[in-house]
Design a protein around this motif. Structure first.
Motif, PDB file in Angstrom:
ATOM      1  N   SER A 141      11.319 -25.845  36.278  1.00 37.81           N
ATOM      2  CA  SER A 141      11.618 -24.410  36.318  1.00 37.81           C
ATOM      3  C   SER A 141      12.585 -23.994  35.206  1.00 37.81           C
ATOM      4  CB  SER A 141      12.165 -24.005  37.684  1.00 37.81           C
ATOM      5  OG  SER A 141      13.379 -24.673  37.950  1.00 37.81           O
TER       6      SER A 141
ATOM      7  N   ALA B 161       1.642 -17.316  33.298  1.00 37.03           N
ATOM      8  CA  ALA B 161       2.001 -18.723  33.479  1.00 37.03           C
ATOM      9  C   ALA B 161       1.641 -19.547  32.242  1.00 37.03           C
ATOM     10  CB  ALA B 161       1.298 -19.264  34.724  1.00 37.03           C
TER      11      ALA B 161
ATOM     12  N   TYR C 167       5.987 -25.900  38.943  1.00 36.89           N
ATOM     13  CA  TYR C 167       6.398 -25.787  37.546  1.00 36.89           C
ATOM     14  C   TYR C 167       6.166 -27.138  36.873  1.00 36.89           C
ATOM     15  CZ  TYR C 167       8.977 -21.570  38.968  1.00 36.89           C
ATOM     16  OH  TYR C 167       9.336 -20.331  39.446  1.00 36.89           O
TER      17      TYR C 167
ATOM     18  N   GLU D  39       1.851 -23.107  35.235  1.00 33.66           N
ATOM     19  CA  GLU D  39       2.403 -22.938  36.581  1.00 33.66           C
ATOM     20  C   GLU D  39       1.301 -22.470  37.531  1.00 33.66           C
ATOM     21  OE1 GLU D  39       5.643 -22.051  33.592  1.00 33.66           O
ATOM     22  OE2 GLU D  39       3.569 -21.424  33.855  1.00 33.66           O
TER      23      GLU D  39
ATOM     24  N   SER E 141      10.445 -23.464  32.094  1.00 28.82           N
ATOM     25  CA  SER E 141       9.286 -22.601  32.307  1.00 28.82           C
ATOM     26  C   SER E 141       9.480 -21.207  31.724  1.00 28.82           C
ATOM     27  CB  SER E 141       9.013 -22.480  33.810  1.00 28.82           C
ATOM     28  OG  SER E 141       8.004 -21.525  34.053  1.00 28.82           O
TER      29      SER E 141
ATOM     30  N   LEU F 152       7.463 -18.832  32.929  1.00 31.11           N
ATOM     31  CA  LEU F 152       6.740 -18.065  33.951  1.00 31.11           C
ATOM     32  C   LEU F 152       7.307 -16.660  34.093  1.00 31.11           C
ATOM     33  CD1 LEU F 152       4.715 -18.115  36.469  1.00 31.11           C
ATOM     34  CD2 LEU F 152       6.767 -18.571  37.809  1.00 31.11           C
TER      35      LEU F 152
END
Length: 171
Positions: A138, A117, A134, A121, A141, A143
């Motif tokens: 998102s 992350a 997020y 996140e 991100s 992630l």
């Protein structure tokens, strides 16, 4: 009859087009009643006397025939969707920055072990859902969370709206 909310995976993204009018027609062909779709991301509500597992299987199979491969269908009841909306963690998060990732089955105990992350996140596992906040959105991100792969996600605003629509159908 039970009101179900079906969430389709990988529909109207990456070249897999499915107009919601076609989704509605497919559901009606399967014998589902009071079929309603919500936005273009593959959300459909309906009534059926069949079990959650059976409606998911039937819809996934029918969509597989239409699209050339099964997209993956996550089904939840009204009560489940309401609980998912009500129990969302991260009260400080903007609803459009909090995604609920719906999984076909209960998340494994080690679901968050491989999470990377880089943008701060945060994630919480809750049965068949994984909530992810997020902070940068998102779309931006970076992630990495392999446990999300078999599922589909909706932001908290959409989850709340689907729960509201399902509750209205319950009467």
């Amino acid at each position: 009859m039970t009101v179900y909310i079906a969430l389709l995976r990988a529909v109207n993204v990456a070249g897999t087009a499915l107009p919601m009018t076609e989704l509605k027609a497919i559901c009606e062909t399967l014998g589902f009643t009071d079929v309603k779709t919500y936005i273009q991301s593959g959300n459909v509500l309906f009534r059926s006397d069949e079990t959650e597992a059976k409606v998911a299987e039937k819809l996934d199979e029918a969509l597989g025939g239409k699209l050339g491969k099964k997209p993956g269908v996550m089904v939840r009841s009204t009560r489940e969707m309401e609980a998912i909306a009500e129990n969302a963690p991260f009260p400080h998060a903007q609803p459009n920055f909090l995604l609920v990732h719906f999984l076909p089955e209960k998340a494994p105990n080690d679901a968050l072990d491989k999470m990377v992350a880089p943008d701060g996140e945060e994630a919480v596992v809750a049965g068949r859902e994984i909530y992810v906040h997020y902070p940068v959105g998102s779309g931006k991100s970076k992630l990495k969370l392999p446990a999300l792969k078999p599922g589909t996600s909706r932001n908290l605003n959409t989850v709340r709206k689907l729960a509201e629509m399902a509750r209205a159908m319950e009467g």
